[in-house]
Design a protein around this motif. Structure first.
Motif, short mmCIF file in Angstrom:
data_model
loop_
_atom_site.label_atom_id
_atom_site.label_comp_id
_atom_site.label_asym_id
_atom_site.label_seq_id
_atom_site.Cartn_x
_atom_site.Cartn_y
_atom_site.Cartn_z
N ASP A 1 0.86 -1.18 0.00
CA ASP A 1 0.00 0.00 0.00
C ASP A 1 0.89 1.23 0.00
O ASP A 1 1.49 1.58 1.01
CB ASP A 1 -0.91 -0.02 1.23
CG ASP A 1 -1.94 1.09 1.21
OD1 ASP A 1 -1.83 2.01 0.35
OD2 ASP A 1 -2.86 1.05 2.04
N LEU A 2 0.98 1.90 -1.14
CA LEU A 2 1.85 3.07 -1.29
C LEU A 2 1.24 4.36 -0.75
O LEU A 2 1.93 5.36 -0.64
CB LEU A 2 2.22 3.26 -2.76
CG LEU A 2 2.99 2.08 -3.39
CD1 LEU A 2 3.23 2.35 -4.86
CD2 LEU A 2 4.30 1.85 -2.65
N ALA A 3 -0.05 4.32 -0.43
CA ALA A 3 -0.72 5.51 0.09
C ALA A 3 -1.69 5.12 1.21
O ALA A 3 -2.91 5.23 1.06
CB ALA A 3 -1.45 6.24 -1.03
N PRO A 4 -1.17 4.66 2.33
CA PRO A 4 -2.05 4.21 3.42
C PRO A 4 -2.92 5.34 4.00
O PRO A 4 -3.92 5.06 4.64
CB PRO A 4 -1.08 3.66 4.46
CG PRO A 4 0.23 4.26 4.14
CD PRO A 4 0.24 4.53 2.67
N ASP A 5 -2.55 6.57 3.74
CA ASP A 5 -3.33 7.71 4.24
C ASP A 5 -4.53 8.04 3.36
O ASP A 5 -5.36 8.88 3.72
CB ASP A 5 -2.43 8.94 4.38
CG ASP A 5 -1.71 9.27 3.07
OD1 ASP A 5 -1.26 8.32 2.38
OD2 ASP A 5 -1.60 10.46 2.75
N ILE A 6 -4.66 7.39 2.20
CA ILE A 6 -5.78 7.63 1.29
C ILE A 6 -6.71 6.41 1.33
O ILE A 6 -6.29 5.30 1.02
CB ILE A 6 -5.28 7.85 -0.16
CG1 ILE A 6 -4.38 9.07 -0.23
CG2 ILE A 6 -6.48 8.00 -1.10
CD1 ILE A 6 -3.72 9.28 -1.58
N LEU A 7 -7.97 6.64 1.72
CA LEU A 7 -8.96 5.57 1.76
C LEU A 7 -9.34 5.19 0.33
O LEU A 7 -9.74 6.05 -0.47
CB LEU A 7 -10.21 6.04 2.52
CG LEU A 7 -11.40 5.07 2.49
CD1 LEU A 7 -11.04 3.77 3.20
CD2 LEU A 7 -12.61 5.71 3.12
N ARG A 8 -9.18 3.91 0.01
CA ARG A 8 -9.56 3.40 -1.30
C ARG A 8 -10.20 2.03 -1.10
O ARG A 8 -9.71 1.21 -0.35
CB ARG A 8 -8.35 3.24 -2.22
CG ARG A 8 -7.58 4.51 -2.36
CD ARG A 8 -6.27 4.41 -3.10
NE ARG A 8 -5.32 3.37 -2.87
CZ ARG A 8 -4.52 3.24 -1.80
NH1 ARG A 8 -4.65 4.03 -0.77
NH2 ARG A 8 -3.62 2.31 -1.74
N GLN A 9 -11.30 1.82 -1.81
CA GLN A 9 -11.93 0.50 -1.83
C GLN A 9 -12.14 0.13 -3.29
O GLN A 9 -12.67 0.93 -4.07
CB GLN A 9 -13.26 0.50 -1.08
CG GLN A 9 -13.86 -0.88 -0.97
CD GLN A 9 -15.00 -0.93 0.03
OE1 GLN A 9 -15.32 0.02 0.70
NE2 GLN A 9 -15.60 -2.10 0.12
N ARG A 10 -11.69 -1.06 -3.63
CA ARG A 10 -11.78 -1.52 -5.02
C ARG A 10 -12.47 -2.87 -5.04
O ARG A 10 -12.17 -3.75 -4.22
CB ARG A 10 -10.39 -1.62 -5.63
CG ARG A 10 -9.73 -0.25 -5.71
CD ARG A 10 -8.24 -0.32 -5.60
NE ARG A 10 -7.83 -0.87 -4.31
CZ ARG A 10 -6.66 -0.69 -3.77
NH1 ARG A 10 -5.77 0.04 -4.38
NH2 ARG A 10 -6.35 -1.22 -2.63
N LEU A 11 -13.37 -3.04 -5.98
CA LEU A 11 -14.13 -4.28 -6.09
C LEU A 11 -14.30 -4.63 -7.56
O LEU A 11 -14.72 -3.78 -8.36
CB LEU A 11 -15.50 -4.12 -5.42
CG LEU A 11 -16.47 -5.28 -5.52
CD1 LEU A 11 -15.93 -6.51 -4.79
CD2 LEU A 11 -17.83 -4.88 -4.95
N LEU A 12 -13.97 -5.86 -7.90
CA LEU A 12 -14.17 -6.39 -9.25
C LEU A 12 -15.27 -7.44 -9.16
O LEU A 12 -15.20 -8.34 -8.32
CB LEU A 12 -12.88 -7.04 -9.76
CG LEU A 12 -13.00 -7.86 -11.04
CD1 LEU A 12 -13.35 -6.99 -12.24
CD2 LEU A 12 -11.69 -8.62 -11.30
N ILE A 13 -16.30 -7.29 -10.00
CA ILE A 13 -17.40 -8.26 -10.06
C ILE A 13 -17.52 -8.71 -11.51
O ILE A 13 -17.58 -7.88 -12.43
CB ILE A 13 -18.75 -7.62 -9.64
CG1 ILE A 13 -18.65 -6.95 -8.27
CG2 ILE A 13 -19.86 -8.68 -9.65
CD1 ILE A 13 -19.85 -6.09 -7.92
N GLU A 14 -17.57 -10.03 -11.71
CA GLU A 14 -17.75 -10.56 -13.06
C GLU A 14 -18.86 -11.60 -13.04
O GLU A 14 -19.04 -12.30 -12.03
CB GLU A 14 -16.46 -11.20 -13.57
CG GLU A 14 -15.36 -10.18 -13.77
CD GLU A 14 -14.14 -10.72 -14.46
OE1 GLU A 14 -13.45 -9.93 -15.12
OE2 GLU A 14 -13.86 -11.93 -14.37
N GLY A 15 -19.60 -11.66 -14.13
CA GLY A 15 -20.69 -12.63 -14.15
C GLY A 15 -21.24 -12.85 -15.54
O GLY A 15 -20.91 -12.16 -16.49
#
Length: 119
Positions: free
Chosen positions: A3-17
């Motif tokens: 994590d190169l930017a622990p001070d920046i909140l990021r949430q990432r989600l990949l959904i495939e179907g």
């Protein structure tokens, strides 16, 4: 991955179907707007939807779409012939992945098979 930017909140989600509904440009726009609203993410622009319109190979025909969020963005890719989609949520606001993002997407697309991963 470090994590190169622990001070920046990021949430990432990949959904495939694999979906079972009719997907056209209006469906793509509605999905992006409805998903953002469902997750209480703020939109600041209209969905941008592209379709190759016959350019390239038939198996890659479908849609590429994006909606800008105050809290980042959502991208959607649809392969019409394969009845397959891939959606990437990138947000600076936390949300419940399985209950909100995945469940909403499963229901919206009337999904036969779905997989998801956070990163």
């Amino acid at each position: 991955m470090k994590d190169l930017a622990p001070d920046i909140l990021r949430q990432r989600l990949l959904i495939e179907g694999r979906y079972s509904i009719l997907v056209d440009e209006d469906t793509v726009e509605r999905f992006l707007l409805d998903l953002a609203a469902h997750l209480e993410l703020r939109v600041y622009g209209k969905p941008i939807v592209h379709s190759p319109g016959g350019e390239g190979s038939p198996e890659n025909q479908g849609f590429d779409a994006f909606i800008p969020l105050i809290d980042s963005g959502i991208s959607l890719y649809v392969w019409s012939e394969a009845r397959f989609f891939s959606v990437v949520l990138f947000t600076c606001k936390q949300f419940d992945e399985s209950e909100a993002g995945v469940a909403f997407t499963r229901s919206f697309f009337d999904v036969d098979a779905i997989e998801w991963s956070s990163f």
